[in-house]
Design an enzyme around this catalytic site. Structure first.
Site, PDB file in Angstrom:
ATOM      1  N   CYS A 178       0.708  -1.223  -0.094  1.00 51.83           N
ATOM      2  CA  CYS A 178       0.307  -0.243  -0.069  1.00 51.83           C
ATOM      3  C   CYS A 178       0.936   1.493   0.008  1.00 51.83           C
ATOM      4  O   CYS A 178       1.494   1.610  -1.152  1.00 51.83           O
ATOM      5  CB  CYS A 178      -0.858   0.033   1.155  1.00 51.83           C
ATOM      6  N   HIS A 221      -3.855  -5.241   1.045  1.00 57.29           N
ATOM      7  CA  HIS A 221      -3.066  -5.680   2.076  1.00 57.29           C
ATOM      8  C   HIS A 221      -2.981  -7.080   2.356  1.00 57.29           C
ATOM      9  O   HIS A 221      -4.005  -7.697   2.984  1.00 57.29           O
ATOM     10  CB  HIS A 221      -3.754  -4.929   3.083  1.00 57.29           C
ATOM     11  N   GLU A 258      -1.326  -8.818   4.585  1.00 62.92           N
ATOM     12  CA  GLU A 258      -1.441  -8.620   5.930  1.00 62.92           C
ATOM     13  C   GLU A 258      -2.631  -8.825   6.975  1.00 62.92           C
ATOM     14  O   GLU A 258      -2.742  -8.979   7.944  1.00 62.92           O
ATOM     15  CB  GLU A 258      -0.321  -7.993   6.718  1.00 62.92           C
TER      16      GLU A 258
END
Lengths: 278, 79
Positions: free
Chosen positions: A104, A239, A241
């Site tokens: 990002c 994202h 994660e």
């Protein structure tokens, strides 16, 4: 490299805000990772025990967030600061095949740095940015799950353990539209394809390339993530994660075990697998 | 010396902020033909001449203020 020799640095400055979950993703997989402030690399005001060198690590991650308030352009200030203190080291780090990941805001930083698209193996950091991540076509902050088609044929070291062809990662950004220089759009796309640098492209639920809202920002060629020509630097807007566990997916209770792996975990497993072989 | 450095999008690059603003202005009943956005940095600096200052500003734009893929810059002298 043995697993206990792997050390991951997640770089932060004021305004980054995804460093904790990014560090956790690595820790859950049993390797050492820590959030490191850029200052710890160069400032005299940092106590000795907190001083770090880029060479203390074998993997660098630029996390999501709003570094330096997204002032000037998203990622521009972090990248300028990094260039002023770490440019040579970072160049060397990439040349030595160590992995660098930008998620990002991290992708925006790598773009502003001139590290991505990274066509030139011998000069991993270009003098000027060669692409841009512009304001979303919707002119809005787009925050929701997206579907991505994995298109890499094996060059990108961050997706080697990804088994699914279509994954779902969330996006959360206002400036994520991939823009190539005017008149060179097709040339860039062909080069990315030929060099196996395309990694993820936005698709609809059936896996077809589609416009808004499936492509959340209007990215050229629906591009969500690309790697450099060597495959050891990877930047993406979504994202991984944030979907480390299955229960973090919006449809977490449909069939599969909630405590199982989310779609994003394979990214972190892949880089660890790569480091073990390095 | 004081310069206003204007950063604007190159021709052909979509300006979503400008488009959204145009739409809103039209909804309010204003008959606007086009709206585009710019960012202005007022920079105060010391230099021997305007040329030297402009050279410095050009470098600032290249290294931080503008992304040459989508943006261009222009200078207007304030003082």
């Amino acid at each position: 490299m043995k697993p206990d020799e792997i050390r991951v640095a997640v770089l932060r400055i004021e305004g980054t805000n995804c460093e904790d979950e990014t560090v956790l993703a690595f820790k859950h997989l049993g390797v050492e990772a820590e959030a490191v402030h850029l200052k710890q690399f160069y400032s005299d005001s940092v106590p000795d025990r907190d001083r770090r060198s880029i060479w203390d690590y074998n993997c660098l991650v630029f996390p999501g967030g709003f570094s330096a308030g997204d002032y000037v352009r998203a990622g521009a200030i972090f990248s300028a600061r990094l260039k002023s203190v770490l440019r040579r080291d970072l160049e060397e780090f990439i040349k030595m095949d160590f992995p660098v990941l930008g998620i990002c805001n991290g992708f925006q930083i790598l773009t502003e740095l001139g590290v991505l698209p990274g066509f030139d193996e011998d000069r991993p950091i270009s003098d000027k940015p060669e692409m841009a991540l512009g304001i979303n076509d919707s002119s809005r902050f787009e925050c929701r799950p997206t579907f991505l088609r994995h298109e890499n044929r094996g060059n990108c070291i961050f997706t080697t353990k990804l088994e699914k062809e279509i994954v779902s990662f969330p996006v959360a950004h206002a400036e994520g539209k991939v823009i190539f220089p005017k008149g060179k759009e097709d040339e860039y796309f062909d080069m990315l394809t030929e060099n196996d640098q395309l990694v993820f492209r936005y698709v609809d639920a059936e896996g077809n390339y589609a416009g808004y809202p499936w492509n959340p920002n209007g990215s050229m060629f629906n591009i969500a993530g690309i790697c450099n020509v060597k495959g050891n630097v990877f930047g993406l807007m979504p994202h991984p994660e944030r979907v480390f566990w299955r229960y973090q997916h919006s449809d977490w209770n449909r069939g599969t075990k909630p405590e199982g792996a989310g779609d994003g975990r394979a990214i972190f497993e892949s880089v660890i697998e790569y480091l073990k072989r390095l | 010396m004081i310069a206003d450095v204007y950063i604007e999008l190159k021709e052909g690059v979509v300006d979503p902020e400008g488009e959204a603003t145009k739409k809103a202005l039209r909804l309010l009943g204003f008959n606007v033909r086009n709206v585009s956005t710019r960012k202005v940095f007022r920079i105060e600096l010391d230099a021997k001449s305007r040329e030297e200052a402009e050279k410095k500003i050009a470098e600032m734009c290249e290294r931080l203020l503008a992304n040459p893929v989508i943006q261009r810059y222009s200078i207007r002298w304030v003082d």
